[in-house]
Scaffold this motif. Sequence first.
Motif, PDB file in Angstrom:
ATOM      1  N   ILE A 577       0.842  -1.208   0.000  1.00 36.66           N
ATOM      2  CA  ILE A 577       0.000   0.000   0.000  1.00 36.66           C
ATOM      3  C   ILE A 577       0.872   1.250   0.000  1.00 36.66           C
ATOM      4  N   LEU A 578       1.890   1.268   0.855  1.00 40.49           N
ATOM      5  CA  LEU A 578       2.793   2.428   0.890  1.00 40.49           C
ATOM      6  C   LEU A 578       3.443   2.655  -0.460  1.00 40.49           C
ATOM      7  N   HIS A 579       3.857   1.564  -1.098  1.00 43.26           N
ATOM      8  CA  HIS A 579       4.511   1.671  -2.412  1.00 43.26           C
ATOM      9  C   HIS A 579       3.524   2.170  -3.477  1.00 43.26           C
ATOM     10  N   SER A 580       2.267   1.734  -3.392  1.00 42.32           N
ATOM     11  CA  SER A 580       1.292   2.129  -4.416  1.00 42.32           C
ATOM     12  C   SER A 580       0.972   3.618  -4.358  1.00 42.32           C
ATOM     13  N   PHE A 581       1.229   4.257  -3.209  1.00 39.68           N
ATOM     14  CA  PHE A 581       0.938   5.684  -3.083  1.00 39.68           C
ATOM     15  C   PHE A 581       2.174   6.556  -3.307  1.00 39.68           C
ATOM     16  N   GLU A 582       3.269   5.948  -3.736  1.00 39.47           N
ATOM     17  CA  GLU A 582       4.464   6.754  -4.004  1.00 39.47           C
ATOM     18  C   GLU A 582       4.289   7.608  -5.258  1.00 39.47           C
ATOM     19  N   ALA A 583       3.566   7.090  -6.240  1.00 44.40           N
ATOM     20  CA  ALA A 583       3.327   7.867  -7.464  1.00 44.40           C
ATOM     21  C   ALA A 583       2.263   8.927  -7.196  1.00 44.40           C
ATOM     22  N   PRO A 584       2.418  10.139  -7.742  1.00 51.00           N
ATOM     23  CA  PRO A 584       1.418  11.190  -7.514  1.00 51.00           C
ATOM     24  C   PRO A 584       0.106  10.879  -8.231  1.00 51.00           C
ATOM     25  N   PHE A 585      -0.955  11.545  -7.789  1.00 56.07           N
ATOM     26  CA  PHE A 585      -2.282  11.380  -8.389  1.00 56.07           C
ATOM     27  C   PHE A 585      -2.479  12.478  -9.449  1.00 56.07           C
ATOM     28  N   ARG A 586      -2.904  12.052 -10.633  1.00 53.53           N
ATOM     29  CA  ARG A 586      -3.192  13.009 -11.710  1.00 53.53           C
ATOM     30  C   ARG A 586      -4.696  13.275 -11.708  1.00 53.53           C
ATOM     31  N   LEU A 587      -5.042  14.451 -11.205  1.00 55.46           N
ATOM     32  CA  LEU A 587      -6.440  14.847 -11.089  1.00 55.46           C
ATOM     33  C   LEU A 587      -6.766  15.904 -12.133  1.00 55.46           C
ATOM     34  N   LEU A 588      -8.051  16.187 -12.308  1.00 58.39           N
ATOM     35  CA  LEU A 588      -8.453  17.230 -13.248  1.00 58.39           C
ATOM     36  C   LEU A 588      -7.900  18.591 -12.823  1.00 58.39           C
ATOM     37  N   GLN A 589      -7.716  18.770 -11.511  1.00 57.13           N
ATOM     38  CA  GLN A 589      -7.225  20.044 -10.987  1.00 57.13           C
ATOM     39  C   GLN A 589      -5.704  20.134 -10.977  1.00 57.13           C
ATOM     40  N   GLY A 590      -5.007  19.029 -11.270  1.00 56.10           N
ATOM     41  CA  GLY A 590      -3.547  19.042 -11.263  1.00 56.10           C
ATOM     42  C   GLY A 590      -2.999  17.769 -10.659  1.00 56.10           C
ATOM     43  N   VAL A 591      -1.677  17.740 -10.470  1.00 57.00           N
ATOM     44  CA  VAL A 591      -0.982  16.576  -9.944  1.00 57.00           C
ATOM     45  C   VAL A 591      -0.711  16.810  -8.458  1.00 57.00           C
ATOM     46  N   HIS A 592      -1.035  15.794  -7.632  1.00 55.92           N
ATOM     47  CA  HIS A 592      -0.863  15.928  -6.189  1.00 55.92           C
ATOM     48  C   HIS A 592      -0.317  14.626  -5.611  1.00 55.92           C
ATOM     49  N   SER A 593       0.603  14.769  -4.654  1.00 60.09           N
ATOM     50  CA  SER A 593       1.174  13.612  -3.967  1.00 60.09           C
ATOM     51  C   SER A 593       0.469  13.438  -2.619  1.00 60.09           C
ATOM     52  N   VAL A 594       0.052  12.221  -2.377  1.00 61.19           N
ATOM     53  CA  VAL A 594      -0.614  11.869  -1.127  1.00 61.19           C
ATOM     54  C   VAL A 594      -0.030  10.560  -0.631  1.00 61.19           C
ATOM     55  N   ARG A 630       3.582   8.486   6.693  1.00 58.33           N
ATOM     56  CA  ARG A 630       4.026   7.679   5.552  1.00 58.33           C
ATOM     57  C   ARG A 630       4.807   6.444   5.991  1.00 58.33           C
ATOM     58  N   ASP A 631       4.213   5.700   6.926  1.00 59.07           N
ATOM     59  CA  ASP A 631       4.834   4.485   7.433  1.00 59.07           C
ATOM     60  C   ASP A 631       3.724   3.612   8.012  1.00 59.07           C
ATOM     61  N   PHE A 632       4.088   2.445   8.522  1.00 68.56           N
ATOM     62  CA  PHE A 632       3.101   1.616   9.201  1.00 68.56           C
ATOM     63  C   PHE A 632       3.668   1.200  10.541  1.00 68.56           C
ATOM     64  N   ARG A 633       2.748   0.850  11.449  1.00 73.29           N
ATOM     65  CA  ARG A 633       3.162   0.450  12.791  1.00 73.29           C
ATOM     66  C   ARG A 633       2.111  -0.488  13.359  1.00 73.29           C
ATOM     67  N   TYR A 634       2.601  -1.506  14.099  1.00 78.43           N
ATOM     68  CA  TYR A 634       1.692  -2.393  14.813  1.00 78.43           C
ATOM     69  C   TYR A 634       1.181  -1.703  16.083  1.00 78.43           C
ATOM     70  N   PHE A 635       0.052  -2.179  16.546  1.00 75.27           N
ATOM     71  CA  PHE A 635      -0.500  -1.651  17.791  1.00 75.27           C
ATOM     72  C   PHE A 635       0.439  -1.980  18.946  1.00 75.27           C
ATOM     73  N   ASP A 636       0.743  -0.970  19.782  1.00 75.28           N
ATOM     74  CA  ASP A 636       1.618  -1.118  20.938  1.00 75.28           C
ATOM     75  C   ASP A 636       0.821  -0.704  22.175  1.00 75.28           C
ATOM     76  N   VAL A 637       0.623  -1.654  23.077  1.00 75.07           N
ATOM     77  CA  VAL A 637      -0.215  -1.379  24.239  1.00 75.07           C
ATOM     78  C   VAL A 637       0.399  -0.299  25.129  1.00 75.07           C
ATOM     79  N   ARG A 638       1.742  -0.150  25.095  1.00 79.22           N
ATOM     80  CA  ARG A 638       2.356   0.888  25.929  1.00 79.22           C
ATOM     81  C   ARG A 638       1.985   2.278  25.421  1.00 79.22           C
ATOM     82  N   PHE A 639       1.960   2.466  24.111  1.00 70.65           N
ATOM     83  CA  PHE A 639       1.545   3.751  23.562  1.00 70.65           C
ATOM     84  C   PHE A 639       0.084   4.018  23.911  1.00 70.65           C
ATOM     85  N   PHE A 640      -0.724   2.961  23.803  1.00 71.01           N
ATOM     86  CA  PHE A 640      -2.151   3.100  24.125  1.00 71.01           C
ATOM     87  C   PHE A 640      -2.337   3.507  25.583  1.00 71.01           C
TER      88      PHE A 640
END
Length: 904
Positions: A577-594, A630-640
């Motif tokens: 999923i992270l890799h699939s969002f590396e390319a910018p989105f080409r929208l009618l209003q312009g190009v945007h990175s998300v 722009r990363d992923f993380r497992y649930f950590d009960v200490r943070f919770f």
Amino acid sequence: MVTAPDGSVPSQAPWPAGLDRERFYQYSLPFLAFWALAVLILSGVAWLYLLSAADHEKRHVEMAAMREAEILSRSYANHVSRTIEAIDQLTMYIRYGWKTSGDGFSLAGLGTATSLPMQLSFYVSIINSGGDRVTSTLPFEPANQVNVGEEAYFLAQKNAQDDPLFIGRPRYGILSKRTVVHFSRKLISDTGGFGGIVLVSVAPEYFIAGYDQLTLGANGLLAILGNDNNVRITRVGDRVYNPQSPAILAPLPLESDAGVLAVSGAPYFSDHRSRYIGWQATDRYSMVAVAGIDQHDALAPYLERRSGTIKSGLLANIIFAMLTLVAILFYARLSWRKRQLKELQETYRTATERGKDGFFIIRPILNAEEKINSFKVIDCNEQGARLMRHRREEVVGENILALFDEKNVQQVVDLLHVAYVKRHLEREIDVTDNRTFFPDWLHVLINRPDGDLAVTMRDISSTKAHVAELERIGNEDALTGLPNRHWLKQYLPQALASAQASRHLLALLFIDLDGFKAVNDTMGHDAGDELLRNAGKRLREAVRPHDYVVRIGGDEFIVVTENISDKDAAAHVAQRILHSFEAPFRLLQGVHSVGTSIGISIFPDDGQDADALINNADMAMYAVKTSGKRDFRYFDVRFFEAIQQKYRAEAELRHAIEHNQFVIYYQPRVSLATGETSSMEALVRWAHPSRGIVEPRSFIPLAEETGLIVELGEQVIDSVCSQLAFWTRQGHRVVPVSINVSAIQFAKINIGESLSAALRRHDVSAQLVEIELTESVMMAGNEAVSSVLTAIQGMGIRLLVDDFGTGYSSLSQLQELDFDTLKVDKAFTARLERSEASKIFYKAIITMAHSLGMKVVAEGVETLEQVHSLKALHCDEVQGFYIAPPMPPTERQSVLAPALSKMM
């Protein structure tokens, strides 16, 4: 009257009237017995519940009374500790004055120089080494001198090797001529030997004056015990007991430093009244504070309610039994009549009750063994025939076997057979594959009132189609076409049950789009919707074919990953999923990175149900958001737990503000030129119900972070103005009080209007109020802040720069904002005696402030050497624990005596 289809009147009863009555009794007696037993059981359950509820209420009332006694004992222990500590500070203050003033020291004016009520409860004397009184707040003639050399408080100090505070028991004082508690400290002579004592005699009523009549009632108890469990002082209601006529007859069973229990009256209390008592040992001075709530007074409302409830229950039970008996007899007769009528009418009523539905009269066909072999149609209406793609005359009289093909006929026969055995059957049947019927769905109702079956059928195909479409709409996100939150809530419990049964893991990936808000805000909602649709497509392409992508709202998505063997499988999906969002989105209003921030929770380790897994995945995603995105993380009960702890602390602080649990302490500022108190600083403390007095460093940062500092600041301003108004009404000299105001208060509210309203509300002069501001307020540097400060000064309120040297203020800002006083941070005061450079730096600050027309206050003064150095550097005022610690308010403002100048 009911008629048969041929117009004849059916026979009412084929048996004699006597036999009819006999059948009525046979039919009704089991019914009557069942309901009589049910009423008895119901009444028993009701009484059991009533008595159980009464016992539960009693336990609740007792627990509430014991909790109240425990809270009162803790509060009273704090009061006793603070009172003794104040007395101890008074003895040391007098000892210091005696030491520095010598024979010229007099206690005659002490009653007016301090805030203690000398004339009512306190008597202070200085006794020389021979036991004679030198000076006292009590009038005496030298000719009538009374020697106290043999008194316990004198001998204890004379024989002491160290410097203890002596605390006596209540007894008759030979100096005060009344029952008092004696406190004493040793005086040291110039040669270092025993020089006498400082004696403070306090009336016992002073320690126990805080009796709360509203909480404790007329028979409540307050007492002070020694660490030997012997009673020192007792008060019951309005009466204060002395040792000669004690209220407590035997040592109370106190087995720890603090606790609560119910105590029987006869062995322990002279009035023989049982009480719930709480006790708390003081932190110092070896005292135990006891608070008791009278058991009878606490339980009186409960006993009154219990008596009324039992009386009402008995009356209701009698009325209910009578009404039930009448109702049972009436219902039994009515039921029997309905049964007779139903036997006559059921066949005809059932077949004709739905004129728009298809209905059939179907009769079983028996074989030689008198068993049902098949069924045939005796009658039907036109609508019923149309449902079967036939005309009525083609259906009536036909065997079911001839109307249905071989594929479906056995299913129909089995259905009719079940209905015949059960006498009633109602179902919705999918007949899409049955070509005999033209609808897709039928609602079938079958009854057997006698030997024939009455069958009613209704076409519900359109209703089913509508329901299916509604379910599709309800489970699908309209914008992206993905499943929505409603679908997820329905699907997840099934998926979790399946994962548990198969012993596989299930992962939830909570996904939030990084940067979506910027696109939505700058390019408009159309661009945002286009981006969400494209994001949904990318997510579907990135996950595995059998994974589900769900949009739960806004720019948040959840991916359900099932049948995984370990946590790494979820990580692989997250990486794609992270890799699939590396390319910018080409929208009618312009190009945007998300980008995406992804939180992962795993079943069963991170939650056993859908809500827990979703919440924990959301918490893990929040952790990614706070650590760079722009990363992923497992649930950590200490943070919770850290987040939960912060939420709990915020909720507790909010509750404290709502219930006004804060008190104000006051610390004097003293002029180095005169030695007199020139002002006081108001310092807020949290009177926590369980933690006691909490210092501001434990809650002010959280209050500022959450914005609660605004409401807390409003309370502080109101409390200080109220206290100033009270002190002013006493008719004594009152010095100004400075109030700390944070930068957040300036940003959120108009602090000038708040101050003006408080001054008007309490009728306090603006000359008695000062405002302390940190350098962060000065750094705001905008016209709004400047105008507010100018308005405050225009009201007559002086402005002080607090903690100077810890921020980034400039000389130009100090000059432009025209402050009255500059308070140098205690860190600079602490380093004052360490090097000559520190003194030079301090001197530079003082010179700069004086050149700008400001006074200088040194904060954190803790030694006499610091006082001397600051005086040599021409510092104007000092404040710190050497001068006086922050103190709670008293009847009069705690202005230090002018004699303090000799200490400096």
